[in-house]
Design a protein around this motif. Structure first.
Motif, short mmCIF file in Angstrom:
data_model
loop_
_atom_site.label_atom_id
_atom_site.label_comp_id
_atom_site.label_asym_id
_atom_site.label_seq_id
_atom_site.Cartn_x
_atom_site.Cartn_y
_atom_site.Cartn_z
N UNK A 32 0.85 -1.06 0.09
CA UNK A 32 -0.02 -0.08 0.09
C UNK A 32 0.79 1.27 0.07
N UNK A 33 0.38 2.31 -0.84
CA UNK A 33 1.16 3.64 -0.93
C UNK A 33 0.50 4.60 -0.14
N UNK A 34 0.70 5.26 0.69
CA UNK A 34 0.15 6.32 1.47
C UNK A 34 0.25 7.50 0.68
N UNK A 35 -1.04 8.16 -0.01
CA UNK A 35 -0.86 9.30 -1.23
C UNK A 35 -1.25 10.41 -0.42
N UNK A 36 -0.91 11.65 -0.51
CA UNK A 36 -1.54 12.91 -0.14
C UNK A 36 -1.22 13.65 -1.07
N UNK A 37 -2.67 14.38 -1.37
CA UNK A 37 -2.86 15.13 -2.58
C UNK A 37 -2.89 16.68 -2.11
N UNK A 38 -1.94 17.53 -2.43
CA UNK A 38 -1.88 18.91 -1.86
C UNK A 38 -2.17 19.68 -3.01
N UNK A 39 -2.90 20.88 -2.92
CA UNK A 39 -3.30 21.92 -3.72
C UNK A 39 -2.69 23.34 -2.99
N UNK A 40 -1.67 23.64 -3.44
CA UNK A 40 -0.90 25.02 -2.62
C UNK A 40 -1.29 26.05 -3.30
N UNK A 41 -2.23 26.99 -2.91
CA UNK A 41 -2.70 28.15 -3.64
C UNK A 41 -1.82 29.33 -3.39
N UNK A 42 -1.53 29.99 -4.53
CA UNK A 42 -0.54 31.25 -3.98
C UNK A 42 -1.47 32.03 -3.46
N UNK A 43 -0.74 33.07 -2.47
CA UNK A 43 -1.50 33.77 -1.79
C UNK A 43 -1.91 35.10 -2.73
N UNK A 44 -2.79 35.48 -2.39
CA UNK A 44 -3.21 36.67 -3.23
C UNK A 44 -3.17 37.85 -2.50
N UNK A 45 -2.23 39.00 -3.30
CA UNK A 45 -1.72 40.22 -2.78
C UNK A 45 -2.93 41.14 -3.13
N UNK A 46 -2.80 42.10 -1.89
CA UNK A 46 -3.79 43.23 -2.13
C UNK A 46 -3.69 44.01 -3.47
N UNK A 47 -2.63 44.03 -3.98
CA UNK A 47 -2.62 44.74 -5.40
C UNK A 47 -3.35 43.76 -6.42
N UNK A 48 -3.02 42.38 -6.46
CA UNK A 48 -3.70 41.65 -7.17
C UNK A 48 -5.31 41.49 -6.81
N UNK A 49 -5.93 41.66 -5.72
CA UNK A 49 -7.07 41.86 -5.57
C UNK A 49 -7.75 43.09 -6.27
N UNK A 50 -6.89 43.95 -6.19
CA UNK A 50 -7.61 45.24 -6.75
C UNK A 50 -7.46 45.32 -8.10
N UNK A 51 -6.35 44.77 -8.89
CA UNK A 51 -6.15 44.83 -10.18
C UNK A 51 -7.01 43.80 -10.99
N UNK A 52 -7.17 42.56 -10.42
CA UNK A 52 -8.03 41.40 -10.77
C UNK A 52 -9.16 41.45 -10.43
N UNK A 53 -9.53 41.94 -9.38
CA UNK A 53 -11.12 42.05 -8.69
C UNK A 53 -11.59 40.73 -8.23
N UNK A 54 -10.45 40.13 -7.43
CA UNK A 54 -10.77 38.62 -6.95
C UNK A 54 -10.59 38.76 -5.35
N UNK A 55 -11.33 37.85 -4.77
CA UNK A 55 -11.27 37.85 -3.16
C UNK A 55 -10.50 36.50 -3.00
N UNK A 56 -9.75 36.71 -1.78
CA UNK A 56 -8.97 35.59 -1.38
C UNK A 56 -9.64 34.22 -1.24
N UNK A 57 -10.87 34.46 -0.79
CA UNK A 57 -12.07 33.22 -0.63
C UNK A 57 -12.24 32.54 -1.84
N UNK A 58 -12.47 33.48 -2.93
CA UNK A 58 -12.77 32.96 -4.30
C UNK A 58 -11.70 31.95 -4.75
#
Length: 140
Positions: A32-58
């Motif tokens: 048996x193989x112990x498998x872990x799947x990771x999705x590492x989301x890049x942090x959203x910087x404040x400038x990106x939130x303004x420029x891209x109009x996205x929210x960190x929760x989104x």
């Protein structure tokens, strides 16, 4: 063989191919193989939130949606796994997870998607290769 594998996914074509390679490894293993799947989301910087109009929760919610195809492939192949979704610098976070969790192998695609669905030219996989203490399988 490998007993503990960390699969880094983001829903991109390259990460789907990485998932397929992990399935081959797990199905070919005599134990048996112990498998872990990771999705590492890049942090959203404040400038990106303004420029891209996205929210960190989104970005977090989008990350869950994007990796559904990866998880579907694993379920269809009857490969048991655990899943982690984290925020931060993706390459650094994946390597730290691999090192701290004493993984035998990290599997990652050559290119992926950042939080805004743009192509990243291998910067995350390069960072993982540099920082991880275990072997890294990069799938293209």
């Amino acid at each position: 063989m490998y007993e503990k594998i960390l699969l880094a996914v983001d829903g991109s074509e390259h990460s789907l191919r990485a998932t397929e390679e992990v399935i081959k490894i797990c199905q070919g293993s005599t134990h048996p193989v112990q498998l872990e799947v990771i999705n590492a989301l890049q942090e959203v910087r404040n400038s990106e939130i303004v420029l891209q109009q996205v929210k960190a929760d989104d970005v977090y919610r989008d990350g869950e949606v994007r990796i559904q195809h990866n998880e579907e492939k694993l379920r269809n192949a009857n490969i048991p796994y655990t899943r982690t979704i984290e925020r931060g610098e993706a390459g650094k976070m994946i390597a730290e997870k691999a090192n701290n969790g004493l993984f035998d192998l990290v599997v990652i695609g050559t290119r992926g998607l950042n939080g805004f669905q743009k192509l990243v030219v291998g910067s995350v996989s390069t960072e993982v290769i540099k920082r991880a203490k275990c072997p890294v399988l990069v799938v293209k």
